[in-house]
Design a protein around this motif. Structure first.
Motif, PDB file in Angstrom:
ATOM      1  N   ASN A  27       0.823  -1.211   0.000  1.00  0.00           N
ATOM      2  CA  ASN A  27       0.000   0.000   0.000  1.00  0.00           C
ATOM      3  C   ASN A  27       0.862   1.269   0.000  1.00  0.00           C
ATOM      4  O   ASN A  27       0.525   2.257  -0.649  1.00  0.00           O
ATOM      5  N   ARG A  28       1.988   1.240   0.698  1.00  0.00           N
ATOM      6  CA  ARG A  28       2.877   2.413   0.782  1.00  0.00           C
ATOM      7  C   ARG A  28       3.465   2.751  -0.582  1.00  0.00           C
ATOM      8  O   ARG A  28       3.480   3.919  -0.990  1.00  0.00           O
ATOM      9  N   THR A  29       3.941   1.755  -1.295  1.00  0.00           N
ATOM     10  CA  THR A  29       4.510   1.979  -2.625  1.00  0.00           C
ATOM     11  C   THR A  29       3.442   2.461  -3.596  1.00  0.00           C
ATOM     12  O   THR A  29       3.696   3.335  -4.426  1.00  0.00           O
ATOM     13  N   MET A  30       2.233   1.914  -3.469  1.00  0.00           N
ATOM     14  CA  MET A  30       1.138   2.343  -4.325  1.00  0.00           C
ATOM     15  C   MET A  30       0.864   3.829  -4.112  1.00  0.00           C
ATOM     16  O   MET A  30       0.686   4.591  -5.059  1.00  0.00           O
ATOM     17  N   LYS A  31       0.867   4.279  -2.851  1.00  0.00           N
ATOM     18  CA  LYS A  31       0.621   5.678  -2.540  1.00  0.00           C
ATOM     19  C   LYS A  31       1.719   6.580  -3.094  1.00  0.00           C
ATOM     20  O   LYS A  31       1.462   7.706  -3.511  1.00  0.00           O
ATOM     21  N   GLU A  32       2.946   6.080  -3.121  1.00  0.00           N
ATOM     22  CA  GLU A  32       4.047   6.856  -3.706  1.00  0.00           C
ATOM     23  C   GLU A  32       3.796   7.114  -5.195  1.00  0.00           C
ATOM     24  O   GLU A  32       4.034   8.217  -5.687  1.00  0.00           O
ATOM     25  N   HIS A  33       3.308   6.106  -5.890  1.00  0.00           N
ATOM     26  CA  HIS A  33       3.005   6.269  -7.317  1.00  0.00           C
ATOM     27  C   HIS A  33       1.825   7.227  -7.518  1.00  0.00           C
ATOM     28  O   HIS A  33       1.822   8.033  -8.452  1.00  0.00           O
ATOM     29  N   VAL A  34       0.860   7.159  -6.632  1.00  0.00           N
ATOM     30  CA  VAL A  34      -0.285   8.078  -6.716  1.00  0.00           C
ATOM     31  C   VAL A  34       0.179   9.512  -6.458  1.00  0.00           C
ATOM     32  O   VAL A  34      -0.274  10.447  -7.124  1.00  0.00           O
ATOM     33  N   MET A  35       1.099   9.706  -5.522  1.00  0.00           N
ATOM     34  CA  MET A  35       1.638  11.043  -5.262  1.00  0.00           C
ATOM     35  C   MET A  35       2.376  11.588  -6.482  1.00  0.00           C
ATOM     36  O   MET A  35       2.286  12.772  -6.799  1.00  0.00           O
ATOM     37  N   LYS A  36       3.091  10.724  -7.182  1.00  0.00           N
ATOM     38  CA  LYS A  36       3.767  11.158  -8.413  1.00  0.00           C
ATOM     39  C   LYS A  36       2.741  11.602  -9.450  1.00  0.00           C
ATOM     40  O   LYS A  36       2.941  12.597 -10.143  1.00  0.00           O
ATOM     41  N   MET A  37       1.646  10.864  -9.539  1.00  0.00           N
ATOM     42  CA  MET A  37       0.584  11.247 -10.472  1.00  0.00           C
ATOM     43  C   MET A  37       0.002  12.603 -10.079  1.00  0.00           C
ATOM     44  O   MET A  37      -0.276  13.439 -10.939  1.00  0.00           O
ATOM     45  N   HIS A  38      -0.165  12.811  -8.793  1.00  0.00           N
ATOM     46  CA  HIS A  38      -0.695  14.080  -8.289  1.00  0.00           C
ATOM     47  C   HIS A  38       0.219  15.242  -8.699  1.00  0.00           C
ATOM     48  O   HIS A  38      -0.254  16.290  -9.154  1.00  0.00           O
ATOM     49  N   MET A  39       1.511  15.069  -8.549  1.00  0.00           N
ATOM     50  CA  MET A  39       2.467  16.113  -8.931  1.00  0.00           C
ATOM     51  C   MET A  39       2.429  16.368 -10.433  1.00  0.00           C
ATOM     52  O   MET A  39       2.515  17.520 -10.881  1.00  0.00           O
ATOM     53  N   LEU A  40       2.274  15.321 -11.210  1.00  0.00           N
ATOM     54  CA  LEU A  40       2.185  15.481 -12.659  1.00  0.00           C
ATOM     55  C   LEU A  40       0.909  16.236 -13.043  1.00  0.00           C
ATOM     56  O   LEU A  40       0.924  17.068 -13.955  1.00  0.00           O
ATOM     57  N   CYS A  41      -0.183  15.974 -12.333  1.00  0.00           N
ATOM     58  CA  CYS A  41      -1.431  16.714 -12.570  1.00  0.00           C
ATOM     59  C   CYS A  41      -1.228  18.200 -12.291  1.00  0.00           C
ATOM     60  O   CYS A  41      -1.667  19.059 -13.063  1.00  0.00           O
ATOM     61  N   GLU A  42      -0.564  18.503 -11.194  1.00  0.00           N
ATOM     62  CA  GLU A  42      -0.309  19.897 -10.853  1.00  0.00           C
ATOM     63  C   GLU A  42       0.565  20.577 -11.895  1.00  0.00           C
ATOM     64  O   GLU A  42       0.368  21.750 -12.208  1.00  0.00           O
ATOM     65  N   LEU A  43       1.499  19.840 -12.452  1.00  0.00           N
ATOM     66  CA  LEU A  43       2.356  20.386 -13.502  1.00  0.00           C
ATOM     67  C   LEU A  43       1.530  20.800 -14.714  1.00  0.00           C
ATOM     68  O   LEU A  43       1.698  21.898 -15.259  1.00  0.00           O
ATOM     69  N   ILE A  44       0.608  19.947 -15.123  1.00  0.00           N
ATOM     70  CA  ILE A  44      -0.264  20.270 -16.262  1.00  0.00           C
ATOM     71  C   ILE A  44      -1.123  21.486 -15.935  1.00  0.00           C
ATOM     72  O   ILE A  44      -1.255  22.409 -16.747  1.00  0.00           O
ATOM     73  N   LEU A  45      -1.700  21.512 -14.744  1.00  0.00           N
ATOM     74  CA  LEU A  45      -2.562  22.633 -14.365  1.00  0.00           C
ATOM     75  C   LEU A  45      -1.780  23.942 -14.290  1.00  0.00           C
ATOM     76  O   LEU A  45      -2.277  24.991 -14.701  1.00  0.00           O
TER      77      LEU A  45
END
Length: 84
Positions: A27-45
């Protein structure tokens, strides 16, 4: 240097696939990947906000340059700033 939106979206897909694989295992590693996705979303925005701000600035600048200056004449045509 601007990164294309398509490249960011590809990276988000990669991170999503990694998150899906890890969701059953760690679950911890999965959350790390989700956080990376979150940062990428912010980059686009952030890129979108910068583009909109630049367009607004250009439009405002063009409007100010094209605006006619007020006339100081007292003609009957009503163009004077002293017409009440």
């Amino acid at each position: 240097m601007t990164v294309s939106t398509e490249a960011i979206l590809r990276r988000m897909e990669e991170e999503l696939n990694k998150a899906k694989q890890q969701s059953r295992v760690d679950n911890r590693t999965m959350k790390e990947h989700v956080m990376k996705m979150h940062m990428l979303c912010e980059l686009i925005l952030d890129q979108r906000e910068d583009e909109l701000e630049r367009q607004l600035t250009e439009t405002t600048h063009d409007n100010v340059q094209n605006k006619p200056s007020p006339s100081l004449s007292t003609g009957i045509d009503g163009d004077s700033i002293f017409d009440f």
